[in-house]
Motif scaffolding. Structure first.
Motif, short mmCIF file in Angstrom:
data_model
loop_
_atom_site.label_atom_id
_atom_site.label_comp_id
_atom_site.label_asym_id
_atom_site.label_seq_id
_atom_site.Cartn_x
_atom_site.Cartn_y
_atom_site.Cartn_z
N TYR A 106 -9.97 -12.99 -6.79
CA TYR A 106 -8.52 -12.73 -6.65
C TYR A 106 -7.77 -12.98 -7.96
O TYR A 106 -6.53 -13.01 -7.96
N TYR A 123 -14.67 -8.73 -7.75
CA TYR A 123 -14.37 -8.48 -6.33
C TYR A 123 -15.64 -8.00 -5.63
O TYR A 123 -15.88 -6.81 -5.42
N GLU A 136 0.39 -12.77 0.40
CA GLU A 136 -0.81 -12.43 1.19
C GLU A 136 -1.63 -13.69 1.45
O GLU A 136 -1.72 -14.57 0.60
N TYR A 142 0.79 -1.23 0.00
CA TYR A 142 0.00 0.00 0.00
C TYR A 142 0.82 1.28 0.00
O TYR A 142 0.71 2.11 0.89
N SER A 158 -5.72 -14.42 2.71
CA SER A 158 -6.98 -13.71 2.92
C SER A 158 -7.98 -14.75 3.42
O SER A 158 -8.55 -15.51 2.64
N ASN A 209 -6.38 -10.87 6.50
CA ASN A 209 -4.98 -10.87 6.05
C ASN A 209 -4.03 -11.26 7.18
O ASN A 209 -2.82 -11.33 6.97
N GLY A 254 -13.75 -4.32 5.41
CA GLY A 254 -13.11 -4.88 4.23
C GLY A 254 -12.59 -6.29 4.39
O GLY A 254 -11.96 -6.82 3.50
N SER A 255 -12.81 -6.89 5.57
CA SER A 255 -12.25 -8.21 5.90
C SER A 255 -10.73 -8.16 5.94
O SER A 255 -10.05 -9.16 5.68
N THR A 256 -10.18 -6.99 6.27
CA THR A 256 -8.73 -6.87 6.37
C THR A 256 -8.18 -7.76 7.48
O THR A 256 -7.03 -8.21 7.42
#
Ligand code: SAH
Ligand code: AVI
Length: 338
Positions: free
Chosen positions: A219, A68, A295, A51, A297, A179, A174-176
């Motif tokens: 994804y 998405y 990553e 990011y 998820s 991660n 965001g379901s972060t």
């Protein structure tokens, strides 16, 4: 008296503060993380380095792809439940971790406005450009709003935000949280719990387990934006650590690991190569086809949500689901709060 445009924009800027929380630059840990991650087997990199300004922009573009579904599903769900959440919590401050563009937050701010509950907004993100951009848009849209933005790493800097007497609603959308690996999520939640007061509440967005084809497509979008986002981490290393990665010699691969209930995103070396990293005075060897994990998820079920919250010291008060059960928003409170 009518204000000029420049007075107006100065007045808007005065409603924004931006505080750098980390004593070191959020990218300061990059060298250590890259050294450790590239020595591991499989090689891996932490997702926060996606990011930079370009990566944040690519993520925004991913959110608009037809594949998405996460963003639009959570956005619609939040639009439905925002009033109920604000009525239940009546926050004085809304702290949002990993706030990014803060687009979905608008539903909660509008609910605050409707209910005359004029909370301050505290976005917290590692990307200062995105924070500045979002803050300017929000004060422009909401004439009553004050924004206190924090630039930092929510895995290290949570203790620095301080808490007060006022009720805080903490958002992590965001379901972060997906991660994070299981232990990392528990440690993160416990650290968050330690900076929350008993009257504070936590609204968590979580992507649910679903048909593998839907997950896989999300994804592996046809426009190649997720692939570009994935490779962006190599550009970040090249720029920040004088690296010599050739991003096109790595292939984007995202698979759904059903037994772990998680997407795993990799960059696979397309050929054997040695990559110089100047700032680390080293060269990293890749075998042909060697994967690098960039990553995970995780995808959740009601049971795994409950158990993760429990390990982190929270209990769910309300669980909102989208009609297709693709996404959940959970309003939680500290487990030991009255
Ligand atoms: N909440 C937004 C953005 C999700 S993308 C949404 O739901 O659409 C993840 C966000 O978390 C990005 O804005 C990224 O910059 C931020 N982020 C990732 N790792 C972080 C970290 N360790 N500390 C703070 N912010 C982080
Ligand atoms: C931010 N995070 C929740 C996104 C996800 O879906 O795990 C990041 C992302 N990675 C690939 N596409 C989007």
């Amino acid at each position: 008296m009518k204000r000029t445009q420049s007075q107006e924009s100065r007045a808007q800027r005065e409603r924004i503060t931006l505080e750098q929380l980390s004593t070191v630059d959020p990218l300061g840990s990059l060298a250590d993380d890259v050294r450790t991650g590239l020595a591991a087997r499989p090689k891996s990199l932490p997702p926060k380095y996606f990011y930079d300004e370009t990566g944040s922009w690519l993520f925004e573009e991913i959110c608009k792809t037809p594949e998405y579904y996460l963003t639009r599903t959570e956005d619609a769900l939040l639009a439905e439940v925002a009033d109920a959440v604000i009525e239940a919590v009546r926050p004085s401050r809304i702290l949002e971790l990993g706030s990014g563009s803060s687009r979905k937050t608008g539903h909660l701010l509008r609910a605050c406005e409707n209910q005359r509950c004029l909370a301050r907004y505290e976005p917290f993100d590692v990307c200062s450009e995105m924070l500045q951009h979002a803050a300017e848009r929000l004060v422009n849209e909401h004439g009553w709003l004050n924004v206190d933005a924090f630039v930092g790493d929510y895995l290290h800097d949570l203790q620095r935000i301080g808490n007060g007497e006022e009720t805080r609603l903490v958002l992590f959308l965001g379901s972060t949280i997906g991660n994070f690996a299981d232990d990392e999520a528990a440690a993160f939640l416990r650290a968050l719990r330690s900076v929350m007061g008993g009257g504070d509440r936590f609204l968590l967005g979580l992507d649910r387990v679903k048909d593998t084809r839907v997950l896989h497509a999300a994804y592996n979008d046809a426009a190649g934006l997720t692939a570009a986002f994935n490779r962006n981490v190599l550009h970040v290393i090249n720029r920040e650590l004088d690296g010599g990665f050739r991003p096109q010699s790595f292939a984007h691969r995202a698979i759904y690991n059903e037994s772990e209930a998680r997407i795993e995103m990799y960059l696979d070396a397309l050929e054997a190569q040695r990559v110089p990293i100047g700032a680390l005075s080293t060269q990293v060897a890749f075998a042909e086809g060697e994967p690098m994990l960039t990553e995970i998820s995780r995808k959740f079920t009601p049971a795994s949500i409950q158990s993760m919250l429990g390990r982190g010291g929270f209990v769910a008060e309300q669980h909102f689901e989208s009609a297709d059960r693709y996404f959940s928003l959970v309003l939680a409170r500290p487990a030991d709060a009255p």
